[in-house]
Design a protein around this motif. Structure first.
Motif, PDB file in Angstrom:
ATOM      1  N   ASP A  89       0.880  -1.157   0.018  1.00  0.00           N
ATOM      2  CA  ASP A  89       0.041  -0.018   0.027  1.00  0.00           C
ATOM      3  C   ASP A  89       0.845   1.157  -0.063  1.00  0.00           C
ATOM      4  O   ASP A  89       1.931   1.070   0.638  1.00  0.00           O
ATOM      5  CB  ASP A  89      -0.968  -0.085   1.194  1.00  0.00           C
ATOM      6  N   LYS A  90       0.813   2.142  -0.823  1.00  0.00           N
ATOM      7  CA  LYS A  90       1.480   3.547  -0.917  1.00  0.00           C
ATOM      8  C   LYS A  90       1.554   3.990   0.547  1.00  0.00           C
ATOM      9  O   LYS A  90       2.580   4.664   0.654  1.00  0.00           O
ATOM     10  CB  LYS A  90       0.899   4.452  -1.932  1.00  0.00           C
ATOM     11  N   PHE A 109       2.091   2.520   3.145  1.00  0.00           N
ATOM     12  CA  PHE A 109       3.236   1.802   4.089  1.00  0.00           C
ATOM     13  C   PHE A 109       4.421   2.349   3.747  1.00  0.00           C
ATOM     14  O   PHE A 109       5.618   2.209   4.294  1.00  0.00           O
ATOM     15  CB  PHE A 109       3.272   0.630   3.793  1.00  0.00           C
ATOM     16  N   ALA A 110       4.618   3.428   2.850  1.00  0.00           N
ATOM     17  CA  ALA A 110       5.904   3.951   2.348  1.00  0.00           C
ATOM     18  C   ALA A 110       6.659   4.695   3.433  1.00  0.00           C
ATOM     19  O   ALA A 110       5.821   5.746   4.352  1.00  0.00           O
ATOM     20  CB  ALA A 110       5.797   4.786   1.097  1.00  0.00           C
ATOM     21  N   GLY A 111       8.224   4.692   3.538  1.00  0.00           N
ATOM     22  CA  GLY A 111       8.601   5.542   4.376  1.00  0.00           C
ATOM     23  C   GLY A 111       8.419   5.053   5.613  1.00  0.00           C
ATOM     24  O   GLY A 111       9.150   5.392   6.867  1.00  0.00           O
ATOM     25  N   LEU A 153       5.359   6.610   6.850  1.00  0.00           N
ATOM     26  CA  LEU A 153       6.252   7.514   7.364  1.00  0.00           C
ATOM     27  C   LEU A 153       5.561   8.158   8.630  1.00  0.00           C
ATOM     28  O   LEU A 153       6.090   8.430   9.540  1.00  0.00           O
ATOM     29  CB  LEU A 153       6.472   8.694   6.326  1.00  0.00           C
TER      30      LEU A 153
END
Ligand code: FAD
Ligand code: AMP
Lengths: 398, 262
Positions: free
Chosen positions: B86-87, B89-91, B219
Motif C-alpha cells: 500500500d502506498k 506503508f511507504a517510508g 512515514l
C-alpha cells in the motif's frame, strides 16, 4: 511527521528523477510518478530533484513536552549477574551526553541476587542505579524483562536510553520501543545530543556504504542500541558516586511463557573481538598455504589472525575470524591489514581500531582512506622480511 | 500446526556509491532477491512442518514486485502467501513496518509459531521480529541457533547469547528469529515452480486491516527520521608510505618497535 507530495506537472524528466532514488522507491506508473513502500524518506528526491516536483509536507502533530523526560539511562546487560562490558562503554557515552544537556545518568539493572554487583556500577559515575532484584528475573526471559523496563521508564522518564546490541539487547530494545511506540536505532556508531535533547544517532546504512543520521524528534524515550567495542569505557574510579534505588514491582506481573531449562557455557571459542592486536589477511593472499606467513607474523606480535569474507568463504579461515558487517566487530590497539581492499563491509567491522596499518599493492585501495599508515607495496616481500627482522631483534640494512 | 514465516525482498546488491559532485547515491544493479537470512527462517519452517504436519504460510511487506519472493517461497513448498502493499506503508521505519505486519498477521488468522530471519541485509536492524512479537503480545526469542524439541504446545530452542547458550522452552504462540546456519536452506524446486505457477498471492492493503488509522503506518507511523545521509568519514591523520619493498619492510619494523608492539 511528514509525507511526500508529488507535483506531476513540475517533473520534466521522469526517468531521471526516478534514478535519483537510492532505494528504487519511485516508479513510473502510466507516465505518473508514484512513490512506493520502498521509500525511506531520505528526501534526496526533494533536495536533488526538479524544484517543487516532490515536496515534503509536515503533518500537524501535537509536539510532545520534552521537558517531562530527563536523564540518559543505560540498560545493564548481563547473564546471571555477569555484567557485559558493553554496559560500561555505554555508561561512558551516557555521561558524556548527559553532561551536554545537564541531565543525570541512570542505570537499570534487573536480575536476581545482584545487589553487590549494582554497587560496582557506582564506580563508573552513574548518578542512580535502579535495581530490580527478584527471583523470577534470574534468567533473561523477554516478558518479565520488558515489564521491568516498562516500569523503569514510567518511573524515571529518561529522555534517552542506551542498550547494548547483544542478543538480549537486540530482543529487549525493540520490544520496549514497540511498547512505548517510540523510535529505536540499531547499531549506532556515533551518538551526540542536541540542545533540545534530541539524540543524534549515526549508523551505517546499506551495509555501511553510507552513513545515516537519524533522529527521533517527537517521541520519548529515545532508544538506541550500540555494539560492543564501539564506545570507550570510562576508567573505574576508586570512589563510589551516586546512589542505588531498589525498585518494588508487583511480582505477579513477572510471569512468562518461557521456561529456561539451562544456560551452558559455549565451547571456548576463538574471539577476535577482544584481541588487542590483529593481523588480518584479504584476497591479496594467493593460497591457503600462505596463511602460514600471516600466522607467523601474528604469533610474533602476539596477535590474533583475522580475515575478510572471501577467505572465509574459500574455507581458508574459520568463520569466527571474519571481520566486518557480517562478521565480528573489532577494536584492537593495532590491526595490520594485508592484501585487503578495504570494502565498506569490512571497514564497518574495524574502523574503530586504535591504529590501522595497511599493506596493499594498489595505491588506490580504499583501505588507505582509513589506514593511519598505508604501505603501498607487496606483502609477499614486506612480511617475510619483517618476520626476519622481528626474529633477529633488529632491522636489517637500515 | 500453523507456521508463519516473515520474508522480505531486498536489493540484490548493497553496493552503492556516492557521486562526489552531487552527493547523490548511485546504485548499481537493481536486481532484487529474498533477504538471505529469511531463507534460513523458511527452511526452519519447512522442516517443522514436515515433522509436525499442518500448514506453512509466508507474509511480506513491500512494493507490488515483492510478490516475487512469495512465489519463490511457493517453489520451496510454502502453502500460502500474503503481500502487504500500500502506498501508505511507504517510508516505514521498523516500528511501523512491524505494526503493519502484525495487522496483516491478525487478518491472516492464528499461528502457533512465527519465524523471522535474524536481520535484513538492507535494513539490517534485527528489530522487526521482536517488534512484531510485541504488537501481537506473544513471547519471542532471538538468535535461535538450534531447535532441540518441538511438540504441539511448545518449542525448545537454543539461543546464542555470545559467551553462553540459553536453552528455553517457549509455549505457543510465539515468535523466534533464527540465526544463519540453523539449517542449510534448500533450493527452489523446478517441479514446484511449474506446479505453483498460477498459485494466488493474496494482497492486503490498509483497508483489509483491523486498525485503519493511516497515522500508524508508513512515514506517519515512524518515530525515527533520517536527517541526512553522507559518505563514511575518512581518517585524517594518516600517512602513505611508498618505496622499495625492502625499505618499506624495515620502516614498518621500526614503526612497530616505536609503537612498542615488538
Ligand atoms: C551485505 C554484505 C556483507 C558483507 N560483509 C562482509 C564482512 O563482514 N567482511 C568482509 O570482509 N567482507 C564482507 N563483504 C564482502 C566485501 O564487499 C568485499 O567483497 C570483501 O571485503 C573484499 O575482501 P578483500 O579485501 O580480501 O578482497 P579484494 O577486494 O579482492 O581485495 C584484495 C586486495 O589485495 C591487494 N593485493 C593483491 N595482491 C597483493 C600483494 N601481493 N600485496 C599486497 N596487496 C595485494 C589488491 O590490491 C586488493 O586491494 C560483504 C558484502 C556484502 C554485500
Ligand atoms: N518488509 C518486511 N516484510 C516481511 N518481513 C520483514 C520485513 N522487514 C523485516 N522483516 C522480517 O524481520 C526480520 C528482521 O528484519 P530487520 O529488522 O529489517 O533487520 C527479517 O529477517 C524478516 O524476517
Amino acid at each position: 511527521m511528514g509525507r511526500l507530495v508529488v507535483n506531476q506537472d513540475k517533473i520534466d524528466d521522469l526517468d531521471k528523477l526516478i534514478k535519483l532514488c537510492p532505494f528504487g522507491a519511485m516508479e513510473n506508473v502510466n507516465g505518473k510518478l508514484e512513490i512506493n513502500s520502498g521509500c525511506k524518506m531520505c528526501r534526496l528526491c526533494v533536495k536533488k530533484g526538479p524544484e517543487g516536483a516532490v515536496v515534503y509536507v509536515d503533518d500537524e502533530t501535537a509536539a510532545i513536552d520534552k521537558s517531562k523526560w530527563k536523564g540518559v539511562a543505560v540498560y545493564v546487560d548481563h547473564v546471571e549477574g555477569q555484567i557485559h562490558p558493553v554496559t560500561f562503554e555505554l555508561i561512558g557515552k551516557a555521561k558524556e551526553l548527559a553532561s551536554k544537556i545537564n541531565q543525570p545518568t541512570f542505570a537499570v539493572f534487573a536480575g536476581s541476587g545482584i545487589k553487590d554487583k549494582a554497587s560496582e556500577l557506582l564506580h563508573y559515575g552513574v548518578d542512580e542505579v535502579f535495581v530490580y532484584d527478584y527471583k523470577p528475573l534470574r534468567h533473561f526471559r523477554i516478558e518479565p524483562y520488558s515489564y521491568v523496563l516498562e516500569d523503569f521508564i514510567n518511573k524515571a522518564k529518561p529522555s534517552i536510553m542506551l542498550i547494548g546490541a547483544t542478543t538480549i539487547g537486540r530482543s529487549l530494545a525493540p520490544r520496549v520501543a514497540a511498547r512505548f511506540k517510540t523510535g529505536l536505532t540499531a547499531d549506532c556508531t556515533v551518538l551526540d545530543v542536541k540542545e533540545n535533547t534530541d539524540l543524534i544517532q549515526i549508523r551505517p546504512a546499506f551495509g555501511g556504504n553510507i552513513m545515516a543520521q537519524i533522529i527521533n524528534p517527537n517521541h520519548r524515550p529515545q532508544l538506541a542500541t550500540v555494539r560492543y567495542k564501539v564506545m570507550s569505557a570510562p576508567k573505574r574510579s576508586d570512589e563510589a558516586h551516586g546512589n542505588i534505588t531498589y525498585c518494588r514491582i508487583d511480582e505477579d506481573k513477572l510471569i512468562s511463557k518461557i521456561e529456561v531449562l539451562d544456560v551452558t557455557q559455549k565451547e571456548s571459542e576463538v574471539n577476535i573481538s577482544d584481541a588487542e592486536v590483529i593481523v588480518a589477511a584479504g584476497r591479496g593472499l594467493k593460497s591457503q598455504a600462505d596463511m602460514k606467513m600471516i600466522e607467523h607474523l601474528a604469533a610474533l606480535l602476539k596477535a590474533q589472525v583475522a580475515s575478510t569474507r572471501p577467505l572465509v568463504e574459500a574455507g581458508w579461515v574459520d568463520a569466527r575470524r571474519q571481520i566486518g558487517l557480517s562478521g565480528r566487530t573489532v577494536k584492537p590497539k593495532l590491526i595490520i591489514c594485508c592484501g585487503i581492499s578495504g570494502s565498506v563491509q569490512f571497514a564497518a567491522g574495524m574502523n574503530n581500531s586504535d591504529f590501522i596499518i595497511a599493506i596493499n599493492t594498489d595505491e588506490k585501495a580504499s583501505i588507505f582512506n582509513i589506514a593511519n599508515i598505508g604501505i603501498v607495496g607487496d606483502m609477499y616481500k614486506i612480511i617475510p622480511r619483517l618476520i626476519d627482522s622481528i626474529k633477529s631483534g633488529k632491522g636489517v640494512n637500515l | 500446526m500453523d507456521i508463519l514465516v516473515c520474508i522480505k525482498q531486498v536489493p540484490g546488491t548493497t553496493r552503492v556509491e556516492i557521486d562526489e559532485k552531487t552527493g547523490v547515491l548511485k546504485r548499481s544493479g537493481v536486481d532484487s532477491k529474498m533477504n538471505p537470512y529469511d531463507l534460513y527462517a523458511l527452511e526452519t519452517g519447512l522442516r517443522i512442518k514436515a515433522k509436525m504436519k499442518g500448514k506453512i504460510s509466508v507474509i511480506s511487506m513491500g512494493p507490488p514486485q515483492a510478490v516475487e519472493v512469495i512465489k519463490e517461497a511457493y517453489c520451496m513448498g510454502v502453502d500460502e502467501g500474503v503481500l502487504l502493499s500500500d502506498k501508505r506503508f511507504a517510508g516505514a521505519d521498523t516500528l511501523s513496518t512491524a505494526y503493519a505486519i502484525s495487522q496483516g498477521i491478525k487478518k491472516m488468522g492464528k499461528f502457533d509459531l512465527i519465524i523471522c530471519g535474524k536481520q535484513t541485509t538492507d535494513g539490517d536492524t534485527a528489530q522487526v521480529g521482536p517488534e512484531v512479537a510485541e504488537s501481537l503480545d506473544i513471547p519471542n526469542a532471538a538468535n535461535v541457533r538450534k531447535i532441540t524439541e518441538i511438540d504441539d504446545n511448545s518449542i525448545t530452542v537454543e539461543m546464542d547469547m555470545g559467551e553462553v547458550v540459553q536453552i528455553s522452552k517457549i509455549e505457543f504462540p510465539c515468535l523466534i528469529t533464527v540465526d544463519k546456519d540453523i539449517f542449510q536452506p534448500r533450493l527452489p524446486s523446478y517441479r514446484k515452480k511449474i506446479a505453483t505457477r498460477n498459485k494466488e498471492v493474496k494482497l492486503y492493503s490498509l483497508k483489509d486491516f483491523e486498525d485503519k488509522d493511516e497515522k500508524k503506518y508508513g512515514l506517519s507511523g515512524s518515530p525515527t527520521q533520517v536527517e541526512r545521509i553522507f559518505p563514511p568519514a575518512v581518517n585524517t591523520n594518516k600517512e602513505i608510505w611508498k618505496g622499495s619493498d625492502l625499505e618499506l619492510s624495515d620502516r614498518l619494523y621500526k614503526e612497530l618497535k616505536k609503537l612498542k608492539f615488538v
